[in-house]
Scaffold this motif. Structure first.
Motif, PDB file in Angstrom:
ATOM      1  N   HIS A 243       6.374   4.769 -11.649  1.00 20.55           N
ATOM      2  CA  HIS A 243       6.063   3.897 -10.510  1.00 20.55           C
ATOM      3  C   HIS A 243       7.006   4.189  -9.347  1.00 20.55           C
ATOM      4  O   HIS A 243       8.162   4.586  -9.546  1.00 20.55           O
ATOM      5  CB  HIS A 243       6.210   2.421 -10.894  1.00 20.55           C
ATOM      6  N   THR A 244       6.512   3.933  -8.146  1.00 16.21           N
ATOM      7  CA  THR A 244       7.337   3.993  -6.939  1.00 16.21           C
ATOM      8  C   THR A 244       7.277   2.643  -6.233  1.00 16.21           C
ATOM      9  O   THR A 244       6.671   1.687  -6.730  1.00 16.21           O
ATOM     10  CB  THR A 244       6.852   5.094  -5.978  1.00 16.21           C
ATOM     11  N   VAL A 245       7.855   2.593  -5.049  1.00 12.70           N
ATOM     12  CA  VAL A 245       7.870   1.376  -4.238  1.00 12.70           C
ATOM     13  C   VAL A 245       6.468   0.834  -3.986  1.00 12.70           C
ATOM     14  O   VAL A 245       6.293  -0.357  -3.709  1.00 12.70           O
ATOM     15  CB  VAL A 245       8.605   1.645  -2.908  1.00 12.70           C
ATOM     16  N   GLU A 246       5.446   1.683  -4.121  1.00 12.35           N
ATOM     17  CA  GLU A 246       4.086   1.218  -3.876  1.00 12.35           C
ATOM     18  C   GLU A 246       3.563   0.298  -4.972  1.00 12.35           C
ATOM     19  O   GLU A 246       2.499  -0.314  -4.816  1.00 12.35           O
ATOM     20  CB  GLU A 246       3.153   2.411  -3.672  1.00 12.35           C
ATOM     21  N   SER A 247       4.299   0.172  -6.076  1.00 17.99           N
ATOM     22  CA  SER A 247       3.973  -0.831  -7.090  1.00 17.99           C
ATOM     23  C   SER A 247       4.687  -2.127  -6.749  1.00 17.99           C
ATOM     24  O   SER A 247       5.848  -2.118  -6.324  1.00 17.99           O
ATOM     25  CB  SER A 247       4.403  -0.362  -8.484  1.00 17.99           C
ATOM     26  N   ASP A 248       4.012  -3.245  -6.974  1.00 23.12           N
ATOM     27  CA  ASP A 248       4.558  -4.533  -6.527  1.00 23.12           C
ATOM     28  C   ASP A 248       5.761  -5.009  -7.333  1.00 23.12           C
ATOM     29  O   ASP A 248       6.447  -5.949  -6.921  1.00 23.12           O
ATOM     30  CB  ASP A 248       3.464  -5.608  -6.530  1.00 23.12           C
ATOM     31  N   ASP A 249       6.050  -4.390  -8.476  1.00 21.08           N
ATOM     32  CA  ASP A 249       7.216  -4.803  -9.260  1.00 21.08           C
ATOM     33  C   ASP A 249       8.292  -3.718  -9.300  1.00 21.08           C
ATOM     34  O   ASP A 249       9.198  -3.760 -10.123  1.00 21.08           O
ATOM     35  CB  ASP A 249       6.805  -5.192 -10.679  1.00 21.08           C
ATOM     36  N   SER A 250       8.197  -2.749  -8.397  1.00 19.45           N
ATOM     37  CA  SER A 250       9.240  -1.742  -8.266  1.00 19.45           C
ATOM     38  C   SER A 250      10.274  -2.238  -7.241  1.00 19.45           C
ATOM     39  O   SER A 250      10.351  -3.430  -6.967  1.00 19.45           O
ATOM     40  CB  SER A 250       8.626  -0.404  -7.844  1.00 19.45           C
ATOM     41  N   ARG A 251      11.056  -1.353  -6.668  1.00 15.06           N
ATOM     42  CA  ARG A 251      12.049  -1.711  -5.662  1.00 15.06           C
ATOM     43  C   ARG A 251      11.895  -0.759  -4.481  1.00 15.06           C
ATOM     44  O   ARG A 251      11.452   0.385  -4.617  1.00 15.06           O
ATOM     45  CB  ARG A 251      13.473  -1.618  -6.218  1.00 15.06           C
ATOM     46  N   THR A 252      12.293  -1.206  -3.305  1.00 17.69           N
ATOM     47  CA  THR A 252      12.133  -0.382  -2.101  1.00 17.69           C
ATOM     48  C   THR A 252      12.998   0.874  -2.159  1.00 17.69           C
ATOM     49  O   THR A 252      12.735   1.841  -1.451  1.00 17.69           O
ATOM     50  CB  THR A 252      12.485  -1.187  -0.836  1.00 17.69           C
ATOM     51  N   THR A 253      14.025   0.856  -3.010  1.00 15.17           N
ATOM     52  CA  THR A 253      14.862   2.056  -3.151  1.00 15.17           C
ATOM     53  C   THR A 253      14.154   3.158  -3.933  1.00 15.17           C
ATOM     54  O   THR A 253      14.538   4.326  -3.831  1.00 15.17           O
ATOM     55  CB  THR A 253      16.176   1.704  -3.864  1.00 15.17           C
ATOM     56  N   GLN A 254      13.155   2.804  -4.708  1.00 14.68           N
ATOM     57  CA  GLN A 254      12.463   3.808  -5.524  1.00 14.68           C
ATOM     58  C   GLN A 254      11.296   4.388  -4.708  1.00 14.68           C
ATOM     59  O   GLN A 254      10.132   4.171  -4.994  1.00 14.68           O
ATOM     60  CB  GLN A 254      11.973   3.236  -6.861  1.00 14.68           C
ATOM     61  N   THR A 255      11.661   5.132  -3.688  1.00 16.12           N
ATOM     62  CA  THR A 255      10.653   5.799  -2.874  1.00 16.12           C
ATOM     63  C   THR A 255      10.067   6.974  -3.656  1.00 16.12           C
ATOM     64  O   THR A 255      10.597   7.391  -4.693  1.00 16.12           O
ATOM     65  CB  THR A 255      11.269   6.321  -1.570  1.00 16.12           C
ATOM     66  N   LEU A 256       8.996   7.520  -3.138  1.00 15.41           N
ATOM     67  CA  LEU A 256       8.379   8.667  -3.788  1.00 15.41           C
ATOM     68  C   LEU A 256       9.345   9.846  -3.844  1.00 15.41           C
ATOM     69  O   LEU A 256       9.476  10.508  -4.885  1.00 15.41           O
ATOM     70  CB  LEU A 256       7.094   9.046  -3.062  1.00 15.41           C
ATOM     71  N   ASP A 257      10.044  10.123  -2.743  1.00 10.32           N
ATOM     72  CA  ASP A 257      11.004  11.226  -2.734  1.00 10.32           C
ATOM     73  C   ASP A 257      12.116  11.006  -3.760  1.00 10.32           C
ATOM     74  O   ASP A 257      12.554  11.945  -4.442  1.00 10.32           O
ATOM     75  CB  ASP A 257      11.618  11.387  -1.343  1.00 10.32           C
ATOM     76  N   PHE A 258      12.575   9.768  -3.863  1.00  9.36           N
ATOM     77  CA  PHE A 258      13.635   9.437  -4.823  1.00  9.36           C
ATOM     78  C   PHE A 258      13.157   9.711  -6.245  1.00  9.36           C
ATOM     79  O   PHE A 258      13.856  10.342  -7.055  1.00  9.36           O
ATOM     80  CB  PHE A 258      14.023   7.967  -4.653  1.00  9.36           C
ATOM     81  N   LEU A 259      11.956   9.252  -6.577  1.00 12.01           N
ATOM     82  CA  LEU A 259      11.414   9.433  -7.926  1.00 12.01           C
ATOM     83  C   LEU A 259      11.220  10.911  -8.249  1.00 12.01           C
ATOM     84  O   LEU A 259      11.567  11.372  -9.348  1.00 12.01           O
ATOM     85  CB  LEU A 259      10.094   8.687  -8.081  1.00 12.01           C
TER      86      LEU A 259
END
Length: 537
Positions: A51-67
């Motif tokens: 999951h990335t930030v686009e999931s409602d239970d993730s975090r804004t720090t977990q961007t696609l680039d970060f993942l």
């Protein structure tokens, strides 16, 4: 469950002594994870649930680039992006959207386009990255779904995702593009999103529209009581055996206080809804639900995923490890495997194993008889009473990703060591028929640990591989699978008689709790192979 025996093998041998031997029986050597095989190919590592930030239970720090960076820093070869099929409020960089929309749209506009741009520019160009989604299944729990446009590329069928979300979720209609809705309604599309029958309708829709370019995974299946029965699994697999053929037995969210996110009350009634050594009860319990399905000859495979949302947030909440950090799938991919067809065919073939904490980084499990050789996921046909050879070869890396403390950047330099490997056997009988009492049987009474191997039973060669050879005389249809662990047979709080115990909740202040979770997880490492089937004529 019967205790393992070194000498009595009556389920396999009738009136003949059976020989166990431990030796370096395989001539092949090479790089870790690469074993000589019947066709050119290679072992690859990947994750089917992230999951990335686009999931409602993730975090804004977990961007696609970060993942992506985390995943490939941990040496994965392929990755499925599977955000929740719900409303999404962010783009892939964590920027707030003007208003929330059905996830199918930002998946197409942000996630997929960003991955394409990166790979076109040469970043991650050698990796297989594709987008799927995690679906809230009516009356059940989550299923990961991936559907491709065609067999030659890894392009997600975005129009199909939009229609699937409209048809089979409860998201409000105003979250969808009005033009899409108008087209769907003009075609007579109705929304079926509330019953168990609707879940089967969705599988039928995949089978009709994407029969060879889609697949589904049963995610963390026992996390909540009453969500899946063995009838449900049989129905789904009967309906779409080439689409729903994987159980996420080695679940993600391993950094949660309730290991795997299995948060139901810690009562005896909920023991089927626990994880055992981090593994869902369906797979972890010998003779349980997975074995019941394998005992019908069903090709349903176990997988290991991260379910990564975030690791530890600013409030010291914890969720899961990053992709490749703790959980890995090792998948054999022939050199001819390209595009979505190659990916799905490789997964469907079942030549894969799952591992926690890099307990092993290579496994060769094969059965050799007069008709040839069978690997994980395959079937070998032998004559009744024939002696066949089982070979097991595995290797552990010099160190894993154990951090101490968990929120630091210093490796503990833990060398994972396999304490024992279990060879598990179960009988294969006819497939249960719908509507019969057998269709509701969730156990396989024949399944048991046939042999428990320790370091006294294997020899480590110059290539670093531990090797075991077992010769057996077989007289009936059976399947054989492996599991291994770093735990002693009896480890207080973690194992008893070689069986994993239900994982308990981690407590304490933030620092204590987070490190206790991490220490527990690396203290209890497991790998599980998929089975080899032996058919007797």
């Amino acid at each position: 469950m019967r205790a393992p025996s070194k000498f009595k093998l009556s389920s396999l041998v009738v009136g003949v002594a059976t020989l166990f031997s431990a030796s370096v029986s395989l001539a092949d050597t090479g790089t870790p994870g690469l074993i000589s095989t019947d066709a050119p190919g290679k072992w690859t590592k990947g994750d089917l649930h992230t999951h990335t930030v686009e999931s409602d239970d993730s975090r804004t720090t977990q961007t696609l680039d970060f993942l992506l960076k985390k995943s490939f820093d941990y040496k994965l070869d392929w990755l499925a992006l599977t955000n929740h099929l719900r409303a999404s409020s962010y783009d892939n960089n964590g920027n707030k959207l003007p208003s929330s929309v059905a996830f199918a749209y930002p998946m197409e506009s942000y996630e997929i386009q960003h991955v394409k741009a990166l790979q076109s520019a040469g970043t991650y160009a050698d990796k297989k990255i594709f987008s799927g989604f995690e679906w809230d299944v009516p009356t059940h729990d989550h299923v990961g779904v991936t559907l491709f446009d065609n067999a030659t590329t890894l392009d997600t069928a975005t129009r199909g995702v939009r229609e699937f979300q409209y048809r089979f979720t409860t998201l409000a209609e105003d979250q969808f593009d009005s033009q899409d809705v108008a087209v769907w309604k003009s075609r007579g599309v109705t929304r079926t999103n509330s019953t168990a029958a609707d879940a089967l309708t969705a599988l039928s829709w995949l089978k009709t529209n994407y029969p060879t370019t889609s697949f589904a995974t049963l995610n963390h299946p026992s996390r909540n009581p009453g969500k899946y029965t063995v009838n449900d699994l049989r129905q789904m697999n009967d309906l779409a055996p080439d689409i729903l053929f994987m159980i996420e037995g080695m679940v993600g969210n391993q950094m949660e206080p309730d290991r795997g996110g299995y948060t139901s009350d810690y009562t005896s009634a909920n023991l089927p809804n626990r994880v055992y050594g981090g593994v869902d009860a369906m797979v972890a319990k010998v003779g349980g639900m997975w074995d019941a399905l394998l005992g019908e000859g069903r090709h349903i495979w176990n997988i290991a995923d991260s379910d990564s949302h975030f690791k530890i947030d600013s409030s010291s909440n914890s969720s899961g490890y990053y992709p490749g950090e703790y959980s890995k799938n090792y998948l054999w991919m022939p050199d001819t495997a390209t595009g979505s067809a190659g990916m799905i065919d490789s997964l469907r073939a079942g030549r894969l194993f799952g591992v926690f904490g890099d307990l092993i980084d290579a496994l060769d499990f094969r059965v050799v008889g007069s008709s040839g050789t069978a690997y994980m996921g395959q079937t070998i046909d032998v004559g009744s009473g024939e002696r066949v050879k089982f070979t097991i070869k595995f290797k552990s890396p010099e160190t894993n990703n154990y951090l101490k403390p968990v929120d630091g950047d210093q490796l503990a330099y833990m060398k994972p060591v396999v304490n024992h490997v279990d060879l598990i056997v179960g009988d294969v009988t006819a497939k249960a028929a719908a509507g019969t009492p057998a269709y509701s049987v969730a156990t396989n009474a024949s399944t048991h640990v046939l042999k428990r191997f320790t370091a006294a039973d294997w020899k480590v060669g110059a290539d670093g591989y531990a090797s075991i050879t077992v010769q057996l005389q077989v007289n009936k249809n059976q399947y054989f699978r492996l599991r291994g662990t770093n735990l002693a047979v009896d480890t207080p709080g973690l194992s008893s008689g070689g069986e994993p115990l239900a994982d308990q909740k981690a407590t304490g202040d933030n620092t204590t709790r987070l490190n206790a979770i991490n220490d527990r997880n690396y203290s209890s490492l497991w790998f599980y192979s998929n089975p080899v089937f032996v058919t007797v004529h």
